[in-house]
Design an enzyme around this catalytic site. Structure first.
Site, PDB file in Angstrom:
ATOM      1  N   ASP A   9      -2.934   6.130  -2.844  1.00  0.00           N
ATOM      2  CA  ASP A   9      -3.195   6.329  -4.269  1.00  0.00           C
ATOM      3  C   ASP A   9      -3.609   7.792  -4.442  1.00  0.00           C
ATOM      4  OD1 ASP A   9      -5.818   6.464  -3.399  1.00  0.00           O
ATOM      5  OD2 ASP A   9      -6.577   4.875  -4.704  1.00  0.00           O
ATOM      6  N   CYS A  66      -6.404   5.393   0.819  1.00  0.00           N
ATOM      7  CA  CYS A  66      -7.009   5.467  -0.516  1.00  0.00           C
ATOM      8  C   CYS A  66      -8.356   6.171  -0.340  1.00  0.00           C
ATOM      9  CB  CYS A  66      -7.110   4.092  -1.182  1.00  0.00           C
ATOM     10  SG  CYS A  66      -8.179   2.884  -0.389  1.00  0.00           S
ATOM     11  N   THR A  68     -11.359   4.856   0.222  1.00  0.00           N
ATOM     12  CA  THR A  68     -12.114   4.248   1.322  1.00  0.00           C
ATOM     13  C   THR A  68     -11.225   3.592   2.375  1.00  0.00           C
ATOM     14  OG1 THR A  68     -12.165   2.168   0.119  1.00  0.00           O
ATOM     15  CG2 THR A  68     -14.051   3.659  -0.201  1.00  0.00           C
ATOM     16  N   HIS A  99      -5.201  -6.342  20.138  1.00  0.00           N
ATOM     17  CA  HIS A  99      -5.709  -7.709  20.007  1.00  0.00           C
ATOM     18  C   HIS A  99      -5.235  -8.427  18.748  1.00  0.00           C
ATOM     19  CE1 HIS A  99      -9.396  -7.263  22.892  1.00  0.00           C
ATOM     20  NE2 HIS A  99      -8.356  -6.571  23.320  1.00  0.00           N
ATOM     21  N   HIS A 134      -4.114 -13.281  23.311  1.00  0.00           N
ATOM     22  CA  HIS A 134      -4.343 -12.976  21.886  1.00  0.00           C
ATOM     23  C   HIS A 134      -3.376 -13.714  20.958  1.00  0.00           C
ATOM     24  CE1 HIS A 134      -7.089  -9.962  23.259  1.00  0.00           C
ATOM     25  NE2 HIS A 134      -6.141  -9.372  23.950  1.00  0.00           N
TER      26      HIS A 134
HETATM   27  C1  RB5 Z   1     -10.111   5.276  -6.422  1.00  0.00           C
HETATM   28  O1  RB5 Z   1     -11.127   5.908  -7.124  1.00  0.00           O
HETATM   29  C2  RB5 Z   1     -10.706   4.360  -5.356  1.00  0.00           C
HETATM   30  O2  RB5 Z   1     -11.344   3.295  -5.955  1.00  0.00           O
HETATM   31  C3  RB5 Z   1      -9.639   3.869  -4.415  1.00  0.00           C
HETATM   32  O3  RB5 Z   1      -8.971   4.941  -3.851  1.00  0.00           O
HETATM   33  C4  RB5 Z   1     -10.093   3.056  -3.209  1.00  0.00           C
HETATM   34  O4  RB5 Z   1     -11.133   3.690  -2.529  1.00  0.00           O
HETATM   35  C5  RB5 Z   1     -10.307   1.639  -3.414  1.00  0.00           C
HETATM   36  O5  RB5 Z   1     -10.632   0.900  -2.485  1.00  0.00           O
END
Ligand code: RB5
Length: 146
Positions: A9, A66, A68, A99, A134
């Site tokens: 994203d 993304c 996180t 695994h 596994h």
């Molecule tokens: C975007 O601001 C953020 O929410 C997205 O990139 C991500 O981290 C969601 O899990």
């Protein structure tokens, strides 16, 4: 080997571009499914697009970035046949291939730097699933697809 698929994203766009350069330097073929700028988009759309490439047999392994890595992994794991792992350490990037037979690697641009991201990618792409003991557990994981 089929090209690996990669998507992000807006929050993962810059790191995705860096990872693409890294893959090019290593001679690894990839297909970029977007996004193509830092303009705000919705991560579920890109995660789903990538998973469909794997489900429909055009790729075996994917990378999702993304902010996180977590949102991408949540969406990816709702797709049948997808085993996505959100990681930020090299041991886990290897172990989830060995695994869990993970087929999608997720990480966050707001969590890992480019150097670590390259190490995660290298570890994930160069490690094979071990099978053996596994497989029964991976079959159990897959049974929740139904
Ligand atoms: C975007 O601001 C953020 O929410 C997205 O990139 C991500 O981290 C969601 O899990």
């Amino acid at each position: 080997m089929l090209p690996i698929v990669i998507a992000s994203d807006h929050a993962g766009f810059s790191l995705k571009e860096q990872v693409k350069k890294h893959l090019e330097e290593k001679g690894i073929e990839y297909k970029d499914l977007g996004t193509n700028s830092a303009e705000s988009v919705d991560y579920p759309e890109y995660a789903s697009k990538l998973c469909k490439e794997i489900q429909e047999g055009r790729s075996d392994l994917g990378i999702l970035v993304c902010g996180t890595g977590i949102g991408m992994s949540m969406v990816a794991n709702k797709h049948k046949g997808i085993r996505a792992a959100c990681v930020s350490d090299v041991f886990s990037a290897k172990a989830t291939r060995m695994h869990n037979a993970a087929n999608v690697l997720c990480f966050g641009e707001r969590v890992v730097g480019a150097g670590l991201a390259f190490e995660l990618v290298d570890a994930f792409l160069s490690t094979e699933y071990e099978g053996g003991r596994h497989q029964r557990r991976v079959d159990m994981v897959n049974s929740f697809d139904k």
